[in-house]
Scaffold this active site. Sequence first.
Site, PDB file in Angstrom:
ATOM      1  NE  ARG A  64      -0.027   1.864   4.337  1.00 26.39           N
ATOM      2  CZ  ARG A  64       1.002   2.541   4.549  1.00 26.39           C
ATOM      3  NH1 ARG A  64       2.159   2.585   3.532  1.00 26.39           N
ATOM      4  NH2 ARG A  64       1.658   2.839   5.721  1.00 26.39           N
ATOM      5  CE  LYS A  66       1.294   7.924   6.737  1.00 25.88           C
ATOM      6  NZ  LYS A  66       1.200   6.375   7.339  1.00 25.88           N
ATOM      7  CB  SER A 105      -2.515   8.493   6.342  1.00 24.89           C
ATOM      8  OG  SER A 105      -3.521   7.875   6.016  1.00 24.89           O
ATOM      9  CG  ASP A 121       4.570   5.099   7.454  1.00 25.71           C
ATOM     10  OD1 ASP A 121       4.874   6.305   7.270  1.00 25.71           O
ATOM     11  OD2 ASP A 121       3.654   4.697   8.210  1.00 25.71           O
ATOM     12  CE  LYS A 181       2.428  -0.780  19.076  1.00 25.04           C
ATOM     13  NZ  LYS A 181       2.033   0.553  18.718  1.00 25.04           N
ATOM     14  CB  SER A 192      -3.714  -3.470  21.850  1.00 28.36           C
ATOM     15  OG  SER A 192      -2.664  -3.758  20.655  1.00 28.36           O
ATOM     16  CD  GLU A 216       5.514   0.809   9.075  1.00 35.11           C
ATOM     17  OE1 GLU A 216       6.048   1.596   9.765  1.00 35.11           O
ATOM     18  OE2 GLU A 216       4.531   0.471   8.993  1.00 35.11           O
TER      19      GLU A 216
HETATM   20  P1  GTP Z   1       4.623   5.711  13.448  1.00 32.77           P
HETATM   21  O1  GTP Z   1       5.419   6.760  13.138  1.00 32.77           O
HETATM   22  O2  GTP Z   1       3.125   6.273  13.220  1.00 32.77           O
HETATM   23  O3  GTP Z   1       4.743   4.564  12.325  1.00 32.77           O
HETATM   24  O4  GTP Z   1       4.493   5.032  14.951  1.00 32.77           O
HETATM   25  P2  GTP Z   1       5.364   4.054  15.187  1.00 32.77           P
HETATM   26  O5  GTP Z   1       6.558   3.639  14.275  1.00 32.77           O
HETATM   27  O6  GTP Z   1       5.548   4.196  16.645  1.00 32.77           O
HETATM   28  O7  GTP Z   1       4.130   2.863  14.894  1.00 32.77           O
HETATM   29  P3  GTP Z   1       4.312   1.389  14.943  1.00 32.77           P
HETATM   30  O8  GTP Z   1       5.348   1.029  13.922  1.00 32.77           O
HETATM   31  O9  GTP Z   1       4.180   0.971  16.606  1.00 32.77           O
HETATM   32  O10 GTP Z   1       2.881   1.184  14.262  1.00 32.77           O
HETATM   33  C1  GTP Z   1       2.735   1.399  13.095  1.00 32.77           C
HETATM   34  C2  GTP Z   1       1.508   0.464  12.539  1.00 32.77           C
HETATM   35  O11 GTP Z   1       1.346  -0.742  13.227  1.00 32.77           O
HETATM   36  C3  GTP Z   1       0.209   1.046  12.498  1.00 32.77           C
HETATM   37  O12 GTP Z   1       0.019   1.979  11.329  1.00 32.77           O
HETATM   38  C4  GTP Z   1      -0.729  -0.271  12.359  1.00 32.77           C
HETATM   39  O13 GTP Z   1      -0.719  -0.659  11.112  1.00 32.77           O
HETATM   40  C5  GTP Z   1       0.221  -1.068  13.263  1.00 32.77           C
HETATM   41  N1  GTP Z   1      -0.143  -1.218  14.690  1.00 32.77           N
HETATM   42  C6  GTP Z   1       0.376  -0.711  15.659  1.00 32.77           C
HETATM   43  N2  GTP Z   1      -0.126  -0.862  16.780  1.00 32.77           N
HETATM   44  C7  GTP Z   1      -1.363  -1.633  16.656  1.00 32.77           C
HETATM   45  C8  GTP Z   1      -2.433  -1.909  17.422  1.00 32.77           C
HETATM   46  O14 GTP Z   1      -2.169  -1.964  18.697  1.00 32.77           O
HETATM   47  N3  GTP Z   1      -3.378  -2.719  16.571  1.00 32.77           N
HETATM   48  C9  GTP Z   1      -3.337  -2.930  15.478  1.00 32.77           C
HETATM   49  N4  GTP Z   1      -4.460  -3.458  14.822  1.00 32.77           N
HETATM   50  N5  GTP Z   1      -2.235  -2.375  14.291  1.00 32.77           N
HETATM   51  C10 GTP Z   1      -1.394  -1.670  15.203  1.00 32.77           C
HETATM   52 MG    MG Z   2       5.733   3.096  12.003  1.00 27.96          MG
END
Ligand code: GTP
Ligand code: MG
Length: 220
Positions: free
Chosen positions: A67, A69, A73, A96, A136, A138, A163
């Site tokens: 995909r 972005k 977003s 990403d 996480k 969650s 990413e």
């Molecule tokens: P960004 O700078 O926004 O990328 O922050 P980050 O690098 O800290 O994000 P991270 O790598 O933790 O997560 C990015 C992606 O992982 C999100 O866009 C989701 O697709 C996925 N993701 C992360 N946490 C969750 C979660 O708790 N539930 C779900 N369903 N997807 C998640």
């Molecule tokens: Mg990320």
Amino acid sequence: MINVNQIKKELGEVFLGNEDVDDFSALVSYYQLCRAAVGEFGTKLENLDSDYQVRHDHNPIHHIEVRMKDVGSLLGKLRRKELPVRFSSIPDHIYDIGGLRVITNYLDDVYTVADNLLAQDDVKLIKRKDYIKNPKPSGYRSLHLVVTVPVFQADSVQVTPVEIQIRTVGMDMWGSLEHKLRYKTEAPAEKVEKYSKELQGYADEINNIESNMQNIFHKL
Ligand code: GTP
Ligand code: MG
């Protein structure tokens, strides 16, 4: 084949109200570059899967999703990170624009794919987050990599980030439903809380089931 007009249409009103034409064309070029990097990684991953099949009689990869972005977003992320809404904020902070999700058959395959990809000379690791070893709160599990690859352009070579999220079929199924609950639903807060709790438990159950199935697979 990259269709610049389509990218322009997709990017449409990017930098809303920002009249800076240079910024816009820089962004269009950058999207084209990131799309090319996604293509490079797609090919690498397909080759890796086929080679593994030939050598080990097993496909680590179930399927791959790609995909780009969307602009909404992208703008949201720039604002969230309190970065100026300009092209110059993007290359050093947003990795990403291009994304791949690799769905593997088994848990071990996640690391087989990651290790084989990272062993390639032209692939550089920028960031690694292992939400499988450290899920996480969650319950979310996945291995997240930010990696770069050199992309050969008409008159230059650009090292470009994408990413890559690598996860099993079970983790993907869980992630999709939890994502829907988290972002897409208009359900009242109490319902969301209830289902979140329920899903937390299922994340562990899926993990157990996938570990047990992995063991059977090893023993066959
Ligand atoms: P960004 O700078 O926004 O990328 O922050 P980050 O690098 O800290 O994000 P991270 O790598 O933790 O997560 C990015 C992606 O992982 C999100 O866009 C989701 O697709 C996925 N993701 C992360 N946490 C969750 C979660 O708790 N539930 C779900 N369903 N997807 C998640
Ligand atoms: Mg990320």
